[in-house]
Design a protein around this motif. Structure first.
Motif, PDB file in Angstrom:
ATOM      1  N   LEU A  38       0.742  -1.180  -0.008  1.00 30.16           N
ATOM      2  CA  LEU A  38       0.007   0.043  -0.056  1.00 30.16           C
ATOM      3  C   LEU A  38       0.758   1.094   0.067  1.00 30.16           C
ATOM      4  O   LEU A  38       0.422   1.932  -0.724  1.00 30.16           O
ATOM      5  N   ALA A  39       1.920   1.236   0.718  1.00 28.99           N
ATOM      6  CA  ALA A  39       2.877   2.364   0.736  1.00 28.99           C
ATOM      7  C   ALA A  39       3.493   2.704  -0.677  1.00 28.99           C
ATOM      8  O   ALA A  39       3.619   3.711  -1.298  1.00 28.99           O
ATOM      9  N   GLU A  40       3.701   1.549  -1.290  1.00 28.32           N
ATOM     10  CA  GLU A  40       4.215   1.668  -2.726  1.00 28.32           C
ATOM     11  C   GLU A  40       3.140   2.380  -3.577  1.00 28.32           C
ATOM     12  O   GLU A  40       3.612   2.855  -4.803  1.00 28.32           O
ATOM     13  N   ALA A  41       1.675   2.252  -3.417  1.00 29.87           N
ATOM     14  CA  ALA A  41       0.882   2.587  -4.195  1.00 29.87           C
ATOM     15  C   ALA A  41       0.859   4.112  -4.120  1.00 29.87           C
ATOM     16  O   ALA A  41      -0.113   4.671  -4.840  1.00 29.87           O
ATOM     17  N   GLU A  42       1.617   4.675  -3.449  1.00 28.60           N
ATOM     18  CA  GLU A  42       1.545   6.251  -2.904  1.00 28.60           C
ATOM     19  C   GLU A  42       0.026   6.670  -2.875  1.00 28.60           C
ATOM     20  O   GLU A  42      -0.329   7.709  -3.529  1.00 28.60           O
ATOM     21  N   GLY A  43      -0.749   6.223  -1.891  1.00 30.74           N
ATOM     22  CA  GLY A  43      -2.070   6.781  -1.775  1.00 30.74           C
ATOM     23  C   GLY A  43      -2.963   6.342  -2.449  1.00 30.74           C
ATOM     24  O   GLY A  43      -4.456   6.381  -2.134  1.00 30.74           O
ATOM     25  N   GLY A  44      -2.623   5.551  -3.622  1.00 28.63           N
ATOM     26  CA  GLY A  44      -3.841   4.868  -4.577  1.00 28.63           C
ATOM     27  C   GLY A  44      -4.367   3.860  -3.794  1.00 28.63           C
ATOM     28  O   GLY A  44      -3.721   3.079  -3.203  1.00 28.63           O
ATOM     29  N   PRO A  45      -5.662   3.515  -4.160  1.00 27.62           N
ATOM     30  CA  PRO A  45      -6.175   2.289  -3.737  1.00 27.62           C
ATOM     31  C   PRO A  45      -5.703   1.180  -4.222  1.00 27.62           C
ATOM     32  O   PRO A  45      -5.364   1.157  -5.430  1.00 27.62           O
ATOM     33  N   VAL A  46      -5.644  -0.048  -3.478  1.00 30.89           N
ATOM     34  CA  VAL A  46      -5.227  -1.234  -4.082  1.00 30.89           C
ATOM     35  C   VAL A  46      -6.310  -2.257  -3.797  1.00 30.89           C
ATOM     36  O   VAL A  46      -6.798  -2.498  -2.797  1.00 30.89           O
ATOM     37  N   PRO A  47      -6.763  -3.114  -5.182  1.00 33.06           N
ATOM     38  CA  PRO A  47      -7.751  -3.935  -4.746  1.00 33.06           C
ATOM     39  C   PRO A  47      -7.323  -5.348  -4.018  1.00 33.06           C
ATOM     40  O   PRO A  47      -6.079  -5.641  -3.950  1.00 33.06           O
ATOM     41  N   VAL A  48      -8.262  -5.703  -2.985  1.00 31.80           N
ATOM     42  CA  VAL A  48      -8.027  -6.693  -2.356  1.00 31.80           C
ATOM     43  C   VAL A  48      -7.530  -8.094  -3.112  1.00 31.80           C
ATOM     44  O   VAL A  48      -6.515  -8.860  -2.578  1.00 31.80           O
TER      45      VAL A  48
END
Length: 93
Positions: free
Chosen positions: A10-20
């Motif tokens: 999630l940190a690598e997604a830089e604030g963007g949502p990540v699907p489960v």
């Protein structure tokens, strides 16, 4: 370790949502196991889970400010342990 991997993804997604589903694939765990893990992280205030607005079947996860702080602490600890184990730097014992 699984919680650390989720926070890192999630940190690598830089604030963007990540699907489960992406987190489930990353961890190579069952959906039930990942759901249980995410419930714990959410109860601790480290993540938020929401259904995607345009496709309510998809649940997405984002890191909270507390989650960012916890991951940063975990990264610092992991790096110190790694350096100590290899006998490198000021953390070497």
């Amino acid at each position: 370790m699984s919680g650390y991997l989720v926070l890192g993804a999630l940190a690598e997604a830089e604030g963007g949502p990540v699907p489960v589903t992406r987190l489930t694939a990353l961890l190579r765990e069952s959906g039930d196991r990942v759901s249980y893990l995410l419930k714990g992280l959410q109860a601790a205030g480290l993540i938020e889970r929401e259904r995607r607005a345009r496709d309510r079947r998809t649940v997405e996860v984002t890191l909270t400010d507390a989650g960012h702080a916890r991951f940063a602490e975990a990264e610092t600890t992991a790096q110190a342990l790694f350096h100590r184990h290899l006998g490198l730097g000021p953390h070497a014992g």
